[in-house]
Design a protein around this motif. Sequence first.
Motif, PDB file in Angstrom:
ATOM      1  N   THR A  86       6.242   7.026   0.126  1.00 49.19           N
ATOM      2  CA  THR A  86       6.878   6.034   0.373  1.00 49.19           C
ATOM      3  C   THR A  86       7.475   4.840  -0.835  1.00 49.19           C
ATOM      4  O   THR A  86       7.074   5.189  -1.942  1.00 49.19           O
ATOM      5  CB  THR A  86       5.922   5.374   1.447  1.00 49.19           C
ATOM      6  OG1 THR A  86       4.731   4.561   0.443  1.00 49.19           O
ATOM      7  CG2 THR A  86       5.441   6.109   2.453  1.00 49.19           C
ATOM      8  N   VAL A  87       8.117   3.945  -0.407  1.00 47.24           N
ATOM      9  CA  VAL A  87       8.346   2.845  -1.214  1.00 47.24           C
ATOM     10  C   VAL A  87       6.909   2.087  -1.370  1.00 47.24           C
ATOM     11  O   VAL A  87       5.987   2.141  -0.405  1.00 47.24           O
ATOM     12  CB  VAL A  87       9.340   1.969  -0.850  1.00 47.24           C
ATOM     13  CG1 VAL A  87      10.796   2.610  -0.971  1.00 47.24           C
ATOM     14  CG2 VAL A  87       9.399   1.228   0.314  1.00 47.24           C
ATOM     15  N   PRO A  88       6.671   1.452  -2.553  1.00 45.68           N
ATOM     16  CA  PRO A  88       5.292   0.921  -2.738  1.00 45.68           C
ATOM     17  C   PRO A  88       5.171  -0.221  -1.634  1.00 45.68           C
ATOM     18  O   PRO A  88       5.954  -1.009  -1.208  1.00 45.68           O
ATOM     19  CB  PRO A  88       5.537  -0.052  -4.128  1.00 45.68           C
ATOM     20  CG  PRO A  88       6.718   0.739  -4.791  1.00 45.68           C
ATOM     21  CD  PRO A  88       7.512   1.283  -3.673  1.00 45.68           C
ATOM     22  N   THR A  89       4.120  -0.388  -1.073  1.00 46.73           N
ATOM     23  CA  THR A  89       3.434  -1.143  -0.022  1.00 46.73           C
ATOM     24  C   THR A  89       3.907  -0.882   1.374  1.00 46.73           C
ATOM     25  O   THR A  89       3.969  -1.778   2.144  1.00 46.73           O
ATOM     26  CB  THR A  89       3.475  -2.331  -0.351  1.00 46.73           C
ATOM     27  OG1 THR A  89       4.769  -3.026  -0.222  1.00 46.73           O
ATOM     28  CG2 THR A  89       2.786  -2.869  -1.900  1.00 46.73           C
ATOM     29  N   ALA A  90       4.588   0.152   1.597  1.00 46.95           N
ATOM     30  CA  ALA A  90       5.556   0.137   2.787  1.00 46.95           C
ATOM     31  C   ALA A  90       4.304   0.489   3.859  1.00 46.95           C
ATOM     32  O   ALA A  90       4.395  -0.242   5.072  1.00 46.95           O
ATOM     33  CB  ALA A  90       6.344   1.443   2.703  1.00 46.95           C
ATOM     34  N   ILE A  91       3.392   1.406   3.831  1.00 47.69           N
ATOM     35  CA  ILE A  91       2.499   1.610   4.764  1.00 47.69           C
ATOM     36  C   ILE A  91       1.488   0.264   5.041  1.00 47.69           C
ATOM     37  O   ILE A  91       1.096  -0.096   6.156  1.00 47.69           O
ATOM     38  CB  ILE A  91       1.585   2.815   4.645  1.00 47.69           C
ATOM     39  CG1 ILE A  91       2.378   4.096   4.420  1.00 47.69           C
ATOM     40  CG2 ILE A  91       0.411   2.896   5.531  1.00 47.69           C
ATOM     41  CD1 ILE A  91       1.835   5.145   4.144  1.00 47.69           C
ATOM     42  N   GLY A 126       3.147  -7.790  -0.370  1.00 47.66           N
ATOM     43  CA  GLY A 126       3.610  -7.267  -1.597  1.00 47.66           C
ATOM     44  C   GLY A 126       2.439  -7.194  -2.364  1.00 47.66           C
ATOM     45  O   GLY A 126       2.507  -6.584  -3.556  1.00 47.66           O
ATOM     46  N   ILE A 127       1.067  -7.619  -1.922  1.00 50.66           N
ATOM     47  CA  ILE A 127      -0.375  -7.278  -2.731  1.00 50.66           C
ATOM     48  C   ILE A 127      -0.812  -5.829  -1.942  1.00 50.66           C
ATOM     49  O   ILE A 127      -0.917  -5.958  -1.012  1.00 50.66           O
ATOM     50  CB  ILE A 127      -1.356  -8.363  -2.490  1.00 50.66           C
ATOM     51  CG1 ILE A 127      -0.576  -9.667  -3.303  1.00 50.66           C
ATOM     52  CG2 ILE A 127      -2.509  -7.877  -3.364  1.00 50.66           C
ATOM     53  CD1 ILE A 127      -1.610 -10.902  -3.252  1.00 50.66           C
ATOM     54  N   PRO A 128      -1.128  -4.950  -2.759  1.00 53.28           N
ATOM     55  CA  PRO A 128      -1.647  -3.831  -2.257  1.00 53.28           C
ATOM     56  C   PRO A 128      -2.964  -3.625  -1.392  1.00 53.28           C
ATOM     57  O   PRO A 128      -3.946  -4.707  -1.615  1.00 53.28           O
ATOM     58  CB  PRO A 128      -2.368  -2.868  -3.451  1.00 53.28           C
ATOM     59  CG  PRO A 128      -1.314  -3.319  -4.626  1.00 53.28           C
ATOM     60  CD  PRO A 128      -1.111  -4.755  -4.297  1.00 53.28           C
ATOM     61  N   SER A 129      -2.794  -3.488  -0.280  1.00 54.23           N
ATOM     62  CA  SER A 129      -3.856  -3.958   1.016  1.00 54.23           C
ATOM     63  C   SER A 129      -4.982  -3.253   0.685  1.00 54.23           C
ATOM     64  O   SER A 129      -6.044  -3.841   1.150  1.00 54.23           O
ATOM     65  CB  SER A 129      -3.120  -3.600   2.310  1.00 54.23           C
ATOM     66  OG  SER A 129      -1.842  -4.019   2.356  1.00 54.23           O
ATOM     67  N   ALA A 130      -5.115  -2.117  -0.025  1.00 51.29           N
ATOM     68  CA  ALA A 130      -6.475  -1.659  -0.096  1.00 51.29           C
ATOM     69  C   ALA A 130      -7.397  -2.401  -1.018  1.00 51.29           C
ATOM     70  O   ALA A 130      -8.502  -2.216  -1.049  1.00 51.29           O
ATOM     71  CB  ALA A 130      -6.334  -0.005  -0.379  1.00 51.29           C
ATOM     72  N   ARG A 131      -6.859  -3.167  -1.831  1.00 55.59           N
ATOM     73  CA  ARG A 131      -7.386  -4.008  -2.715  1.00 55.59           C
ATOM     74  C   ARG A 131      -7.898  -5.483  -2.091  1.00 55.59           C
ATOM     75  O   ARG A 131      -8.348  -6.270  -2.706  1.00 55.59           O
ATOM     76  CB  ARG A 131      -6.728  -4.254  -4.059  1.00 55.59           C
ATOM     77  CG  ARG A 131      -6.413  -2.878  -4.588  1.00 55.59           C
ATOM     78  CD  ARG A 131      -5.874  -2.766  -6.082  1.00 55.59           C
ATOM     79  NE  ARG A 131      -5.317  -1.704  -6.332  1.00 55.59           N
ATOM     80  CZ  ARG A 131      -4.723  -1.315  -7.554  1.00 55.59           C
ATOM     81  NH1 ARG A 131      -4.146  -2.602  -8.132  1.00 55.59           N
ATOM     82  NH2 ARG A 131      -4.469  -0.371  -8.261  1.00 55.59           N
ATOM     83  N   ARG A 132      -7.401  -5.656  -0.897  1.00 57.86           N
ATOM     84  CA  ARG A 132      -7.520  -7.158  -0.193  1.00 57.86           C
ATOM     85  C   ARG A 132      -8.842  -6.916   0.484  1.00 57.86           C
ATOM     86  O   ARG A 132      -8.692  -6.278   1.626  1.00 57.86           O
ATOM     87  CB  ARG A 132      -6.373  -7.562   0.632  1.00 57.86           C
ATOM     88  CG  ARG A 132      -5.206  -7.753  -0.345  1.00 57.86           C
ATOM     89  CD  ARG A 132      -4.213  -8.715   0.393  1.00 57.86           C
ATOM     90  NE  ARG A 132      -3.697  -7.853   1.669  1.00 57.86           N
ATOM     91  CZ  ARG A 132      -2.470  -7.041   1.746  1.00 57.86           C
ATOM     92  NH1 ARG A 132      -1.865  -6.908   0.634  1.00 57.86           N
ATOM     93  NH2 ARG A 132      -2.275  -6.331   2.771  1.00 57.86           N
ATOM     94  N   GLY A 162      -0.695   2.308  -2.790  1.00 58.20           N
ATOM     95  CA  GLY A 162       0.660   2.555  -2.898  1.00 58.20           C
ATOM     96  C   GLY A 162       1.278   2.033  -4.150  1.00 58.20           C
ATOM     97  O   GLY A 162       2.324   2.039  -4.371  1.00 58.20           O
ATOM     98  N   ALA A 163       0.496   1.935  -5.149  1.00 61.53           N
ATOM     99  CA  ALA A 163       0.643   1.786  -6.394  1.00 61.53           C
ATOM    100  C   ALA A 163       1.397   3.082  -7.098  1.00 61.53           C
ATOM    101  O   ALA A 163       0.752   4.075  -6.502  1.00 61.53           O
ATOM    102  CB  ALA A 163      -0.125   1.253  -7.355  1.00 61.53           C
ATOM    103  N   PRO A 164       2.180   3.223  -8.003  1.00 62.34           N
ATOM    104  CA  PRO A 164       2.526   4.290  -8.729  1.00 62.34           C
ATOM    105  C   PRO A 164       1.566   5.142  -8.981  1.00 62.34           C
ATOM    106  O   PRO A 164       0.698   4.911  -9.906  1.00 62.34           O
ATOM    107  CB  PRO A 164       3.747   4.077  -9.512  1.00 62.34           C
ATOM    108  CG  PRO A 164       3.997   2.722  -9.278  1.00 62.34           C
ATOM    109  CD  PRO A 164       3.007   2.154  -8.597  1.00 62.34           C
ATOM    110  N   ALA A 165       1.449   6.560  -8.909  1.00 59.29           N
ATOM    111  CA  ALA A 165       0.404   7.281  -9.302  1.00 59.29           C
ATOM    112  C   ALA A 165       0.320   7.426 -10.816  1.00 59.29           C
ATOM    113  O   ALA A 165      -0.591   7.453 -11.445  1.00 59.29           O
ATOM    114  CB  ALA A 165       0.524   8.776  -8.932  1.00 59.29           C
ATOM    115  N   SER A 166       1.643   7.242 -11.519  1.00 52.82           N
ATOM    116  CA  SER A 166       1.757   7.298 -13.176  1.00 52.82           C
ATOM    117  C   SER A 166       1.239   6.022 -13.722  1.00 52.82           C
ATOM    118  O   SER A 166       1.161   5.991 -14.871  1.00 52.82           O
ATOM    119  CB  SER A 166       2.895   7.593 -13.581  1.00 52.82           C
ATOM    120  OG  SER A 166       3.911   6.759 -12.907  1.00 52.82           O
TER     121      SER A 166
END
Length: 533
Positions: free
Chosen positions: A346-351, A505-511, A470-474
């Motif tokens: 997906t695009v970043p943070t879409a899910i 816009g902030i990765p949800s798994a880190r909130r 959702g951050a790029p794996a690289s």
Amino acid sequence: MRRRLVISYLLLMVLVLIALETPLAVTLATRETDRVRADRLADATRFASLAGPALRGGTPGPLDNELRSYDDLYGIGAAVVDRDRRTVAASESWRSVPGSHEALDTALSGQQASGPESVWPWIDGPIVVAVPINDGGEVLGAVVITTPADPVRRAVTVWWLALAGTGLLAVLACVLTAFGLAGWVLRPVTELDAVTHEIAEGDRGARVQHRLGPPELRRLATSFNHMADVVSDVMDRQRAFVAHASHQLRNPLTALRLRVEELGPSLTDADGRAEHQLALEETDRLALVLDALLTLARAERRENQRVTVDAAAVAASRVAAWEPLARHRRITLRLVAEDAPAYARTVPTAIDQALDALIDNAVKFSDAGGEVTVTVRHHDDGTALEVRDTGPGMTASQLGQATERFWRAPEVQNIDGAGLGLTIVAVLVDASDGRLTMRGGEPRGLVAGLWFPAPDDPAAAAAPGDPASGAPASGAPDRGDPGPPARADVSTARGAEADAPTVAGIPSARRPPQPPQPPQPPHSARPARAVER
């Protein structure tokens, strides 16, 4: 289209070959037949000159020896007959064949006869030649020669095969030339079609090479590139305007809210305090609208960048973040997922943002005692997520309008919300080449489904990085997102205020989930369902 062009070129070439080779084939067969007929007529004329004295004297003389030598040398049968059709002399191989009687009748009438006019490969009959024997203008008899046509048929067949081979080579050369010509003509069209699809899929930097093909198509490619540049520039300006306007309006809006809050202690009557509370609520609603516009503008600017995320981990993170609010409202929020990862591209943070919007709506508009279920599963070569609630649901017409910008049902106009939440979800899902579906639940409620394609290499999904975020794996930065807004809130997916602790816009798994605050219902609000679904 290339196939149709090649077929048209090939058909034209075949018609030209038929028009040229058919008369040539007939001419070759006739020429070969005429050559043999001329030789046999010359031989028959010589035999007729020798047969005149034999017919007048009643003795064959040297005629028998001539016919026998001719037969031994060429294998061709010949006979001399008188005017009463009696055979005076004949070679050993002479046999009466079909057509010899007609030729003999013509010769006895004083004319030369030969046939057939042309020897074709499919005709088995011999060549028959008859010459009259004249003496002072009187017809004494005739000489008949029958020649096997096999050598002529073989020669004609060889010529025709040579013509067919030449034609086949010409057709093959035509096909190769036609493919090259069609490719040269259609290459700009093919590239134009591919670039059009790339632009439709979000790559607004794709352009057509304008130095290919005929001059007319080169001008078309140049015009298309100019049009794409103009449209891309207009879209960039429009999105930049929305983002800048939303951002620049936040500061004066914040100052306005502070001034309105400072007026509170000076209000003593109940009506003034009620109006003061309404003014604060309207400023909060305007802030939500600005946040939604800014989030939408950033979502639409994400072009082509894809990251691999673990949809199951993201869903678990979002369910944990929304669980305190659901518990506060006496709603059961649960996750149904397999133990194995469910990777999606997906695009970043879409899910993250999509689940925040859908769970927020499901929790907000489900009655106390209701249930919200988030399901993650593998489906159709991808990953499917589903948010099912037991709320009042939406009608068929509302489902068709749910993703339109700023659209809200008339019965929920007094519910906080901007009408942009599902629009943002739709943009993010579309940018990820996914699907967003909504349907009514059984016996009631709403079922919102998300589908995202799986990565090409699932093994690479476990590469270093935070797949759930959702951050790029690289580890590459998300250049499609300039950064989170000060207080963007994706809970506007149904036009509802942000009751959950989420920041778009902030990765949800880190909130980490935070304790919910008691909701402040708007003035004169009535239980209803926001229609930004």
